[in-house]
Structure formats: C-alpha cells, structure tokens
Design a protein around this motif. Structure first.
Motif, mmCIF file in Angstrom:
data_model
loop_
_atom_site.group_PDB
_atom_site.id
_atom_site.type_symbol
_atom_site.label_atom_id
_atom_site.label_comp_id
_atom_site.label_asym_id
_atom_site.label_seq_id
_atom_site.Cartn_x
_atom_site.Cartn_y
_atom_site.Cartn_z
ATOM 1 N N PRO A 69 0.824 -1.217 0.000
ATOM 2 C CA PRO A 69 0.000 0.000 0.000
ATOM 3 C C PRO A 69 0.857 1.265 0.000
ATOM 4 O O PRO A 69 1.945 1.283 0.590
ATOM 5 C CB PRO A 69 -0.789 -0.122 1.298
ATOM 6 C CG PRO A 69 -0.801 -1.578 1.621
ATOM 7 C CD PRO A 69 0.511 -2.105 1.117
ATOM 8 N N TRP A 80 0.266 2.483 8.850
ATOM 9 C CA TRP A 80 0.341 1.863 7.540
ATOM 10 C C TRP A 80 -0.968 1.125 7.313
ATOM 11 O O TRP A 80 -1.463 0.432 8.218
ATOM 12 C CB TRP A 80 1.487 0.873 7.494
ATOM 13 C CG TRP A 80 2.861 1.449 7.436
ATOM 14 C CD1 TRP A 80 3.230 2.750 7.623
ATOM 15 C CD2 TRP A 80 4.060 0.722 7.174
ATOM 16 N NE1 TRP A 80 4.579 2.875 7.510
ATOM 17 C CE2 TRP A 80 5.114 1.639 7.229
ATOM 18 C CE3 TRP A 80 4.329 -0.607 6.912
ATOM 19 C CZ2 TRP A 80 6.440 1.264 7.005
ATOM 20 C CZ3 TRP A 80 5.638 -0.989 6.699
ATOM 21 C CH2 TRP A 80 6.682 -0.061 6.733
ATOM 22 N N GLU A 81 -1.479 1.224 6.120
ATOM 23 C CA GLU A 81 -2.699 0.510 5.760
ATOM 24 C C GLU A 81 -2.498 -0.988 5.987
ATOM 25 O O GLU A 81 -1.492 -1.565 5.586
ATOM 26 C CB GLU A 81 -3.044 0.779 4.301
ATOM 27 C CG GLU A 81 -4.341 0.174 3.856
ATOM 28 C CD GLU A 81 -4.684 0.511 2.410
ATOM 29 O OE1 GLU A 81 -5.620 -0.113 1.900
ATOM 30 O OE2 GLU A 81 -4.016 1.367 1.794
ATOM 31 N N SER A 93 0.695 3.931 1.661
ATOM 32 C CA SER A 93 0.998 4.468 2.995
ATOM 33 C C SER A 93 2.281 3.878 3.574
ATOM 34 O O SER A 93 2.903 4.480 4.451
ATOM 35 C CB SER A 93 -0.171 4.222 3.957
ATOM 36 O OG SER A 93 -0.410 2.842 4.128
#
Length: 143
Positions: free
Chosen positions: A43, A57-58, A45
């Motif tokens: 992802p 973080w995702e 993030s």
C-alpha cells in the motif's frame, strides 16, 4: 531573517524529536521494512513513513508500540512470505488472503508466532507442504 532561522530551528528540532520517539517497536518496524522490500504492490501508505504504528500503515494494526495484526487481504501483493515474519512476536492475526501474487513456500517460522490466533491464506499461490511447525500454534482458532 531571525524569525526564519527560529522557524527552521524549531522544525528541525521537532523532526528530531519525532525520529527519537518513534512509536513502533524497533524490531517490529524492522520486520515490516523487510516485508516491504520483499513484496511488490505494498500500500502507498507504507512509503510515507518508517513508523508503522505512529503514522499508520494501511493493513497494519498496533497495540501500543507492537504490531498485533496484518490485514492485507486483496491488496495485490506479490512476492514471498519472509521467514522474518517470526519477529512479529505480538502478532495475533495474519490475513494475506486473495493475493494470488504471493507465492513460494510457507516459512516454518510461522510456527514461532505463539500469539497468532487467526491465519488466513486463502486465494494465495503458496506451494509445497504446510509446515508442521504450524502445529505449535496453540492459540490458533481460525485457519
């Protein structure tokens, strides 16, 4: 000019304080960085911060400074699951489901995750035998 220097000094100091007071356990952060390097399509993030718990973080859930859950279903991840996953000693949930680009064999080190109670790997392309070490997961309630 003095105001500009003061602002620059304050900005540098606050950046330094952030680096010193990272919220994620250093070992957990290192493991996640290793996974990030070994996987493609993580992802966005994950590229914005080196502190997965402080600047979330995702797909990564934390309790305090420790990573307790990875929920990365249907993210388009590609690569292999690193044996370094064993370093996430507080991990209780690992969901990598429906990432057909995740392949290779399952690392036996998954059996070292003593707090793991949820393991979801459906829809991935892992090959080979299921490591017998998974039998060590006494807390596992969902596979």
């Amino acid at each position: 000019m003095a105001t500009m220097r003061l602002l620059l000094f304050c900005a540098l100091c606050s950046a330094g304080i952030h680096l010193i007071s990272s919220l994620t356990d250093p070992n957990d952060a290192s493991v996640l960085q290793t996974l990030k390097v070994s996987w493609k399509n993580t992802p966005p993030s994950w590229d914005k911060s080196s502190d997965p718990c402080g600047f979330p973080w995702e797909g990564v859930q934390c309790t305090g400074a420790r990573v307790t859950s990875l929920r990365l279903s249907s993210m388009g991840l590609k690569g292999e699951l690193s044996s370094y996953i064993e370093g996430l000693t507080e991990l209780n949930s690992l969901d990598l489901s429906f990432n057909p680009g995740l392949d290779g064999s399952l690392p036996p080190q998954l059996g070292d995750l003593q707090k793991l109670n949820i393991l979801i790997l459906a829809g991935c392309s892992f090959v080979g035998p299921i490591p017998e070490e998974l039998g060590n997961l006494e807390q596992l309630t969902f596979l």
